[in-house]
Scaffold this motif. Structure first.
Motif, PDB file in Angstrom:
ATOM      1  N   ALA A   1       0.698  -1.302  -0.167  1.00  0.00           N
ATOM      2  CA  ALA A   1       0.206  -0.093   0.201  1.00  0.00           C
ATOM      3  C   ALA A   1       0.898   1.407  -0.054  1.00  0.00           C
ATOM      4  N   THR A   2       0.298   2.371  -0.251  1.00  0.00           N
ATOM      5  CA  THR A   2       0.898   3.766   0.092  1.00  0.00           C
ATOM      6  C   THR A   2       0.128   3.779   1.418  1.00  0.00           C
ATOM      7  N   MET A   3       0.904   4.482   2.430  1.00  0.00           N
ATOM      8  CA  MET A   3       0.478   4.399   3.806  1.00  0.00           C
ATOM      9  C   MET A   3       0.844   6.014   4.304  1.00  0.00           C
ATOM     10  N   THR A   4      -0.130   6.551   5.011  1.00  0.00           N
ATOM     11  CA  THR A   4       0.318   7.928   5.693  1.00  0.00           C
ATOM     12  C   THR A   4      -0.377   7.630   7.033  1.00  0.00           C
TER      13      THR A   4
ATOM     14  N   LEU B   1       5.233  -3.889   2.052  1.00  0.00           N
ATOM     15  CA  LEU B   1       5.743  -3.345   0.706  1.00  0.00           C
ATOM     16  C   LEU B   1       5.035  -2.098   0.310  1.00  0.00           C
ATOM     17  N   GLY B   2       5.862  -1.137  -0.062  1.00  0.00           N
ATOM     18  CA  GLY B   2       5.153   0.246  -0.434  1.00  0.00           C
ATOM     19  C   GLY B   2       5.858   1.366   0.111  1.00  0.00           C
ATOM     20  N   SER B   3       5.179   2.372   0.011  1.00  0.00           N
ATOM     21  CA  SER B   3       5.829   3.620   0.290  1.00  0.00           C
ATOM     22  C   SER B   3       4.928   4.158   1.628  1.00  0.00           C
ATOM     23  N   GLY B   4       5.548   4.864   2.298  1.00  0.00           N
ATOM     24  CA  GLY B   4       4.892   5.378   3.649  1.00  0.00           C
ATOM     25  C   GLY B   4       5.425   6.610   4.147  1.00  0.00           C
ATOM     26  N   GLN B   5       5.099   7.516   4.877  1.00  0.00           N
ATOM     27  CA  GLN B   5       5.081   8.735   5.692  1.00  0.00           C
ATOM     28  C   GLN B   5       4.447   8.595   6.884  1.00  0.00           C
TER      29      GLN B   5
ATOM     30  N   THR C   1       2.634   4.664  -7.546  1.00  0.00           N
ATOM     31  CA  THR C   1       1.997   4.294  -6.286  1.00  0.00           C
ATOM     32  C   THR C   1       1.270   3.190  -6.312  1.00  0.00           C
ATOM     33  N   PHE C   2       1.069   2.752  -5.002  1.00  0.00           N
ATOM     34  CA  PHE C   2       0.023   1.497  -4.882  1.00  0.00           C
ATOM     35  C   PHE C   2      -1.200   1.933  -4.718  1.00  0.00           C
ATOM     36  N   LYS C   3      -2.237   1.191  -5.466  1.00  0.00           N
ATOM     37  CA  LYS C   3      -3.576   1.537  -5.573  1.00  0.00           C
ATOM     38  C   LYS C   3      -4.280   1.399  -4.075  1.00  0.00           C
ATOM     39  N   ASP C   4      -3.828   0.456  -3.319  1.00  0.00           N
ATOM     40  CA  ASP C   4      -4.482   0.399  -1.930  1.00  0.00           C
ATOM     41  C   ASP C   4      -3.788   1.558  -1.397  1.00  0.00           C
TER      42      ASP C   4
ATOM     43  N   ALA D   1       8.334  -2.023  11.961  1.00  0.00           N
ATOM     44  CA  ALA D   1       9.400  -2.815  10.961  1.00  0.00           C
ATOM     45  C   ALA D   1       8.725  -2.815   9.511  1.00  0.00           C
ATOM     46  N   THR D   2       9.976  -2.669   8.532  1.00  0.00           N
ATOM     47  CA  THR D   2       9.364  -2.677   7.054  1.00  0.00           C
ATOM     48  C   THR D   2      10.123  -3.963   6.305  1.00  0.00           C
ATOM     49  N   GLY D   3       9.275  -4.168   5.260  1.00  0.00           N
ATOM     50  CA  GLY D   3      10.262  -5.216   4.409  1.00  0.00           C
ATOM     51  C   GLY D   3      10.798  -4.649   3.307  1.00  0.00           C
ATOM     52  N   LEU D   4       9.938  -4.501   2.124  1.00  0.00           N
ATOM     53  CA  LEU D   4      10.276  -3.790   0.893  1.00  0.00           C
ATOM     54  C   LEU D   4      10.117  -2.560   0.600  1.00  0.00           C
ATOM     55  N   SER D   5       9.775  -1.898   1.813  1.00  0.00           N
ATOM     56  CA  SER D   5       9.147  -0.337   1.812  1.00  0.00           C
ATOM     57  C   SER D   5      10.033   0.789   1.788  1.00  0.00           C
ATOM     58  N   GLU D   6       9.592   2.116   1.237  1.00  0.00           N
ATOM     59  CA  GLU D   6      10.364   3.208   1.331  1.00  0.00           C
ATOM     60  C   GLU D   6       9.557   3.958   2.445  1.00  0.00           C
ATOM     61  N   VAL D   7      10.195   4.486   3.471  1.00  0.00           N
ATOM     62  CA  VAL D   7       9.257   5.026   4.595  1.00  0.00           C
ATOM     63  C   VAL D   7      10.003   6.140   5.259  1.00  0.00           C
ATOM     64  N   GLU D   8       9.355   7.191   5.420  1.00  0.00           N
ATOM     65  CA  GLU D   8       9.853   8.531   6.111  1.00  0.00           C
ATOM     66  C   GLU D   8       9.001   8.528   7.501  1.00  0.00           C
TER      67      GLU D   8
END
Length: 292
Positions: A48-51, A131-135, A108-111, A149-156
């Motif tokens: 997902a894309t998470m905020t 998996l995804g991008s998160g802020q 970006t991810f649809k979810d 904890a993250t797996g394949l994600s890009e997180v800020e």
């Protein structure tokens, strides 16, 4: 924590049926304290894309989730012994899943997951992001315990303003992705641990420094950049090995495994770092302090 992160990666690897054919469904929910004195949030997000953000006042938690039809998140909330226990995990429709490529649209991810937490209650947070991008901006929260904890994600992650109270334990971990954390000194904590796998990470100790801190850092095959205000004293204990590399600018080596900054014990606080590196790299960068 590593077991949880590995489990997330395995789940992602086994999902195969494309979700591109599924329609998106929007889910909005609010959770009030209902007598709870503390929020205990267990959050597991697949792709997902998470905020994540914060707000003042009720409700205790706001959710706004867009997900593929047939794969609604699993949500459970109960008040137990004064704790508002909220468990949320990505759903997977019976007999169907998604493909990593099919779940993306326009980079970006649809979810999409948007989660807002109230600053009125102390909270314990346990987040696994596969998996995804998160802020996430946790500034101002009253955090008692944090695991992320993250797996394949890009997180800020950001602690943009001083947090309330004192955190007993803070654990961050990243697998194959990247993690950038800012404002760590705004998170008043007794214990801080970071574990990095094959990805890259930046830990920035900017903010309102209020106490000395012991930090444990474990880097596998990835890279770690440490950014520290120049008025903070730093001590690093690290056993060299020929497979790893490091750059400790302005630190004096006083023994085979110990480095000190010249202002150790002279500034507003000290960072004492225990460092373990496999085949990765660690660099130390000093942040200029205004007025100096």
């Amino acid at each position: 924590m590593w077991n949880a992160m590995i489990s997330s990666l395995l789940v992602l690897a086994t999902l195969a049926v494309p979700a591109a054919l599924a329609q998106q469904v929007r889910l909005q929910r609010e959770f009030n304290a209902d007598g709870a004195k503390r929020l205990v949030l267990n959050l597991q997000v697949g792709a997902a894309t998470m905020t994540m953000t914060t707000h003042k006042g009720p409700p205790m938690v706001r959710l706004d989730i867009s997900h593929a039809s047939g794969s609604a998140p699993k949500i459970d909330y109960a008040v137990v012994g004064g704790d508002g226990r909220l468990n949320i995990s990505s759903g997977q429709g019976e007999g169907q899943g998604f493909s990593i490529l099919g779940s993306r649209k326009g980079g970006t991810f649809k979810d999409t997951w948007t989660i807002s937490l109230s600053r009125d209650l102390p909270c314990n947070l346990d987040v696994e992001f596969g998996l995804g991008s998160g802020q996430a901006d946790f500034g101002g929260l009253n955090i008692e315990e944090l695991k992320f904890a993250t797996g394949l994600s890009e997180v800020e992650l950001n602690f943009s303003t001083p947090c309330q109270g004192e955190a007993r334990n803070v654990e961050l971990a990243t697998g194959l992705g990247s993690m950038e954390v800012r404002g760590l000194s705004n998170l008043r904590m007794k214990r801080f641990q970071f574990a990095g796998g094959l990805g890259s990470a930046v830990l920035e100790f900017s903010g309102q420094y209020r106490q000395s801190l012991d930090v444990t850092l474990d880097v596998g095959m990835g890279s770690l950049d440490l950014r520290v205000p120049e008025n903070i004293g730093v001590k690093i204990r690290h056993d060299d090995n020929f497979l790893s590399s490091h750059e400790f600018d302005r630190l004096e080596r006083t023994s085979s495994d110990t480095w000190f900054s010249s202002n150790w014990r002279e500034g507003p606080g000290n960072l004492s770092l225990q460092l373990s590196v496999g085949m990765g790299s660690v660099d130390l960068e000093w942040i200029p302090v205004k007025g100096r």
